[in-house]
Write an enzyme that holds these catalytic residues in place. Sequence first.
Site, PDB file in Angstrom:
ATOM      1  N   THR A   1       0.827  -1.224   0.000  1.00 52.67           N
ATOM      2  CA  THR A   1       0.000   0.000   0.000  1.00 52.67           C
ATOM      3  C   THR A   1       0.857   1.268   0.000  1.00 52.67           C
ATOM      4  O   THR A   1       0.413   2.304  -0.469  1.00 52.67           O
ATOM      5  CB  THR A   1      -0.992   0.013   1.180  1.00 52.67           C
ATOM      6  OG1 THR A   1      -0.283   0.158   2.417  1.00 52.67           O
ATOM      7  CG2 THR A   1      -1.837  -1.246   1.221  1.00 52.67           C
TER       8      THR A   1
ATOM      9  N   PRO B   1      -0.813   7.333   0.794  1.00 51.33           N
ATOM     10  CA  PRO B   1      -0.922   5.930   0.393  1.00 51.33           C
ATOM     11  C   PRO B   1      -2.380   5.484   0.438  1.00 51.33           C
ATOM     12  O   PRO B   1      -3.036   5.606   1.474  1.00 51.33           O
ATOM     13  CB  PRO B   1      -0.097   5.190   1.459  1.00 51.33           C
ATOM     14  CG  PRO B   1      -0.102   6.088   2.642  1.00 51.33           C
ATOM     15  CD  PRO B   1      -0.346   7.491   2.173  1.00 51.33           C
ATOM     16  N   LEU B   2      -2.878   4.986  -0.679  1.00 49.72           N
ATOM     17  CA  LEU B   2      -4.280   4.541  -0.710  1.00 49.72           C
ATOM     18  C   LEU B   2      -4.322   3.066  -0.307  1.00 49.72           C
ATOM     19  O   LEU B   2      -4.479   2.168  -1.139  1.00 49.72           O
ATOM     20  CB  LEU B   2      -4.889   4.788  -2.080  1.00 49.72           C
ATOM     21  CG  LEU B   2      -4.975   6.270  -2.473  1.00 49.72           C
ATOM     22  CD1 LEU B   2      -5.882   6.452  -3.673  1.00 49.72           C
ATOM     23  CD2 LEU B   2      -5.474   7.149  -1.317  1.00 49.72           C
ATOM     24  N   HIS B   3      -4.164   2.857   1.017  1.00 49.28           N
ATOM     25  CA  HIS B   3      -4.083   1.500   1.544  1.00 49.28           C
ATOM     26  C   HIS B   3      -5.302   0.656   1.138  1.00 49.28           C
ATOM     27  O   HIS B   3      -5.195  -0.381   0.492  1.00 49.28           O
ATOM     28  CB  HIS B   3      -4.063   1.515   3.084  1.00 49.28           C
ATOM     29  CG  HIS B   3      -3.014   2.377   3.703  1.00 49.28           C
ATOM     30  ND1 HIS B   3      -1.702   2.011   3.782  1.00 49.28           N
ATOM     31  CD2 HIS B   3      -3.099   3.585   4.322  1.00 49.28           C
ATOM     32  CE1 HIS B   3      -1.017   2.942   4.427  1.00 49.28           C
ATOM     33  NE2 HIS B   3      -1.835   3.918   4.764  1.00 49.28           N
ATOM     34  N   ASP B   4      -6.465   1.097   1.610  1.00 46.47           N
ATOM     35  CA  ASP B   4      -7.640   0.221   1.568  1.00 46.47           C
ATOM     36  C   ASP B   4      -8.176  -0.077   0.165  1.00 46.47           C
ATOM     37  O   ASP B   4      -8.652  -1.203  -0.081  1.00 46.47           O
ATOM     38  CB  ASP B   4      -8.744   0.805   2.464  1.00 46.47           C
ATOM     39  CG  ASP B   4      -8.332   0.812   3.930  1.00 46.47           C
ATOM     40  OD1 ASP B   4      -7.434   0.032   4.302  1.00 46.47           O
ATOM     41  OD2 ASP B   4      -8.900   1.603   4.707  1.00 46.47           O
TER      42      ASP B   4
END
Length: 313
Positions: free
Chosen positions: A196, A241-244
Amino acid sequence: MPPRKIIIDTDPGQDDAIAILLALGSPDDITLLGITAVAGNVPLSLTEKNARIVCELAGRTDMKVFAGCDAPLKRKLVTAEHVHGKTGLDGPVMDDPTMPLQDQHGVDFLIETLRAEPSGSVTLCPIGPLTNIAAAFQKAPDVVERVQEIVLMGGAYFQVGNITPAAEFNIYVDPEAAKIVFGAGVPLVVMPLDVTHKALATKSRVDAFRNMNTKVGDMVSAWTSFFERFDKEKYGSAGAPLHDPCTIAYLIQPDLFKGRHINVEIETTSDLTLGMTVADWWRVTDRPANATFMNDLDADGFFALLTERLARL
Ligand code: BDR
Ligand code: CA
């Protein structure tokens, strides 16, 4: 292939919100059966409200949103307002939602849905602490084998930790729940920080959201612009950060990601490394593999997919 039936379990959170929007923008690939909120980034009263705000933004006031557990299985809740702001969705100005919260508890919705749908046909996407999923497995062990797959955001190996030196936030908040989920025997795909942190919303990618000239595009660009300050300062990274959303992108286009099928155990006793995902990346033990643990993605492909799907809303 018919769209894949999923339930998103979430603690919105700007990146959770974008994950929900990606799912709602992809009806040919994903049928979202419902959203269960959990306490995490902010308390439950805010995460369930934020989930409804996101559904309304996407014009999906018909979506079923449930409140689940308001605290980890055995511990006091740890939250992340320092990342996501006081509301969990800080950034743009937002109206309170008008669509209702469902009366049923989120854990009971998970159990009921897994029992009602054909066995092996429902995928769970947890993108917050794993409390609701573990609580459902504890309350109704019969549903465990009915889960098709769990695709979750949590943990880290090469990046180690973000909330402590050794642990990632979602796992750290409820390590006992994570232990139950990682030990359940359900096929598991894990999006750790290792992947991520490569899904960075850089300036040109945020501009692409804004240039959609839609309400969704404006909100997503405002959320990422707010959310990026924390990681820019801490890691010197080029954006939020576009984790999901990695979890949902994986369901739509799995070839964007690379990882290994390995053993991953959760530390629940050590004060120093509580919530650590002990990933046997180099396969130095005989412990059986229980998870596909990702560590790389095609970031341009990921943002192309995300931008195209958000533009549909
Ligand atoms: C995870 O923690 C939360 O802050 C994010 O929404 C994401 O699910 C990243 O560690
Ligand atoms: Ca989250």
